[in-house]
Enzyme design. Structure first.
Site, PDB file in Angstrom:
ATOM      1  N   LYS A   1       9.291  -7.357  -3.611  1.00  0.00           N
ATOM      2  CA  LYS A   1       9.549  -6.107  -2.904  1.00  0.00           C
ATOM      3  C   LYS A   1       9.180  -6.310  -1.437  1.00  0.00           C
ATOM      4  CE  LYS A   1       8.334  -1.201  -2.837  1.00  0.00           C
ATOM      5  NZ  LYS A   1       7.642  -0.109  -3.509  1.00  0.00           N
TER       6      LYS A   1
ATOM      7  N   LYS B   1      14.033  -6.278  -4.305  1.00  0.00           N
ATOM      8  CA  LYS B   1      14.240  -5.010  -3.614  1.00  0.00           C
ATOM      9  C   LYS B   1      13.932  -5.156  -2.142  1.00  0.00           C
ATOM     10  CE  LYS B   1      12.251  -0.450  -3.446  1.00  0.00           C
ATOM     11  NZ  LYS B   1      11.099   0.354  -3.732  1.00  0.00           N
TER      12      LYS B   1
ATOM     13  N   TYR C   1      21.559   4.854  -6.442  1.00  0.00           N
ATOM     14  CA  TYR C   1      21.788   6.293  -6.347  1.00  0.00           C
ATOM     15  C   TYR C   1      23.261   6.622  -6.604  1.00  0.00           C
ATOM     16  CZ  TYR C   1      17.133   5.827  -4.503  1.00  0.00           C
ATOM     17  OH  TYR C   1      15.809   5.495  -4.395  1.00  0.00           O
TER      18      TYR C   1
ATOM     19  N   ARG D   1      11.564   7.877   1.577  1.00  0.00           N
ATOM     20  CA  ARG D   1      10.243   8.421   1.919  1.00  0.00           C
ATOM     21  C   ARG D   1      10.337   9.886   2.306  1.00  0.00           C
ATOM     22  NH1 ARG D   1       7.793   3.008   4.801  1.00  0.00           N
ATOM     23  NH2 ARG D   1       7.968   1.737   2.919  1.00  0.00           N
TER      24      ARG D   1
ATOM     25  N   CYS E   1       1.816   6.019  -4.069  1.00  0.00           N
ATOM     26  CA  CYS E   1       2.127   6.527  -2.722  1.00  0.00           C
ATOM     27  C   CYS E   1       2.659   7.960  -2.687  1.00  0.00           C
ATOM     28  CB  CYS E   1       3.067   5.582  -1.987  1.00  0.00           C
ATOM     29  SG  CYS E   1       4.669   5.341  -2.768  1.00  0.00           S
TER      30      CYS E   1
ATOM     31  N   GLU F   1       5.918 -14.806  -6.163  1.00  0.00           N
ATOM     32  CA  GLU F   1       5.604 -13.464  -6.681  1.00  0.00           C
ATOM     33  C   GLU F   1       6.220 -13.281  -8.071  1.00  0.00           C
ATOM     34  OE1 GLU F   1       3.846 -10.931  -5.830  1.00  0.00           O
ATOM     35  OE2 GLU F   1       3.531 -10.914  -3.665  1.00  0.00           O
TER      36      GLU F   1
HETATM   37  C1  PBG Z   1       7.105   3.383  -4.286  1.00  0.00           C
HETATM   38  C2  PBG Z   1       8.550   3.135  -4.089  1.00  0.00           C
HETATM   39  C3  PBG Z   1       9.314   3.136  -2.914  1.00  0.00           C
HETATM   40  C4  PBG Z   1      10.644   2.933  -3.296  1.00  0.00           C
HETATM   41  C5  PBG Z   1      10.641   2.775  -4.667  1.00  0.00           C
HETATM   42  N1  PBG Z   1       9.345   2.881  -5.151  1.00  0.00           N
HETATM   43  C6  PBG Z   1       8.913   3.427  -1.521  1.00  0.00           C
HETATM   44  C7  PBG Z   1       8.148   2.462  -0.745  1.00  0.00           C
HETATM   45  O1  PBG Z   1       7.713   1.415  -1.204  1.00  0.00           O
HETATM   46  O2  PBG Z   1       7.908   2.815   0.411  1.00  0.00           O
HETATM   47  C8  PBG Z   1      11.827   2.902  -2.379  1.00  0.00           C
HETATM   48  C9  PBG Z   1      13.133   3.184  -3.028  1.00  0.00           C
HETATM   49  C10 PBG Z   1      14.259   3.449  -2.106  1.00  0.00           C
HETATM   50  O3  PBG Z   1      14.176   3.331  -0.870  1.00  0.00           O
HETATM   51  O4  PBG Z   1      15.306   3.807  -2.637  1.00  0.00           O
HETATM   52  N2  PBG Z   1       6.241   2.467  -3.727  1.00  0.00           N
END
Ligand code: PBG
Length: 324
Positions: free
Chosen positions: A196, A249, A314, A206, A123, A234
């Site tokens: 996820k 997540k 973070y 993003r 992405c 999953e």
């Molecule tokens: C990639 C990815 C994302 C995050 C981690 N890997 C973004 C998404 O899926 O839109 C989000 C991490 C965060 O919000 O800290 N796909």
């Protein structure tokens, strides 16, 4: 037996007693530090949606690695922002892609002292911002798999120690295991973003990674918030396909899933304390509404108590300043 024979407060009376009885303690070595490496900049750029967080130029990744190690952190998670994006996310599996360059720099400097994790997804590299190839407006599963496999191999070649596929394509763990093994990386573990969820808590990320989908959303591949069994399915599928560790997540709105994952499976469980969870704490702290340090401890303790063995956060970047 009950009151007055039983008095729960007896064991809470002094600080020493409370410390002696404490069960869950955050350890820097269990935290994973995300780093955004941006191919287009020469100085760090603050991420406005994530106060205190920056995108870093390539030349600065060594400093970031040093900071992490000084704090007792053992692992970093790399995200790349490429100079160019295209329909099929070529930058994700380019030999000289931004994550590949960052990983090889870090590996050359720190050898095996630092565990380098690569986020395997498209992405950040696709012009449309989706995690896979698009045909007729839909994200194609099987055609995307090969690209994820190539991404994982190119990261391993560059020095990534653990690959972490986050695209939520069916069969991605199976494919990546096969690609890695065929390229001589049978010792490279896979940390699967298994459960996820499609979440608004990724919003600040993003902006950081410039990965907002240009149309639609990620609900045809990321999970529906209301579902529980599906997460366990999953995870089970990913373990069967060869995942060495699994992830839940986001973390905070999904503590029940972390807890179930820990109780149901024998693999290490990782929780991702995502960008929105970080930014909410920062925003409230900047307004003087909460005590930031205490709140960070409380949140991460809660995630660990739910069952997470490791936490991507973070807050890892300055753990020394807040850890009790
Ligand atoms: C990639 C990815 C994302 C995050 C981690 N890997 C973004 C998404 O899926 O839109 C989000 C991490 C965060 O919000 O800290 N796909």
């Amino acid at each position: 037996m009950s009151f007055p024979t039983v008095r729960m407060r007896r064991l809470r009376r002094t600080e020493a007693l409370r410390t002696m009885l404490n069960q869950i303690q955050i350890q820097p070595s269990n935290l994973i530090y995300p780093i955004f490496v941006d191919e287009t900049i020469t100085d760090p750029v603050p991420i406005t949606t994530m106060p205190g967080y920056f995108r870093h130029p390539l030349k600065q990744v060594i400093d970031e690695g040093k900071t992490a190690l000084e704090q007792g952190i053992k692992s970093v998670l790399l995200f790349g922002i490429p100079a160019e994006k295209d329909e099929i996310g070529k930058g994700a599996y380019a030999k000289n892609g931004i994550v590949q360059k960052a990983a090889s720099k870090l590996k050359a400097q720190f050898k095996d002292e630092l565990v380098i994790i690569g986020d395997v997804c498209l992405c950040e590299y696709t012009s449309h911002g989706h995690c896979g190839i698009i045909k007729e407006g839909e994200v194609q599963n099987d055609e995307t798999l090969e690209l994820l496999g190539k991404t994982a191999v190119s990261q391993a070649e560059a020095g990534v120690d653990i690959v972490a596929p986050s695209a939520m394509m069916d069969g991605q763990i199976f494919t990546i295991r096969e690609f890695l093994d065929d390229s001589g990386f049978e010792q490279t573990p896979i940390l699967a973003y298994s459960a996820k969820y499609a979440s608004a808590f990724y919003g600040p990320f993003r902006e950081a990674a410039e990965s907002t989908p240009k149309f639609g959303n990620r609900k045809s591949y990321q999970m529906n918030q209301g579902n529980v069994q599906e997460a366990l399915r999953e995870i089970e599928l990913d373990i069967n396909e060869g995942a060495d560790m699994i992830m839940v997540k986001p973390a905070l709105a999904y503590l029940d899933i972390i807890s179930l994952a820990k109780a149901s499976f024998d693999v290490p469980v990782v929780a991702y304390n995502v960008s929105g969870e970080y930014s909410m704490v920062k925003a409230a702290a900047l307004n003087g509404w909460i005590d930031e340090k205490t709140v960070i401890n409380e949140i991460l303790t809660g995630i660990k108590r739910a069952g997470a063995d490791m936490i991507i956060t973070y807050h890892a970047k300055d753990v020394k300043t807040w850890l009790k």
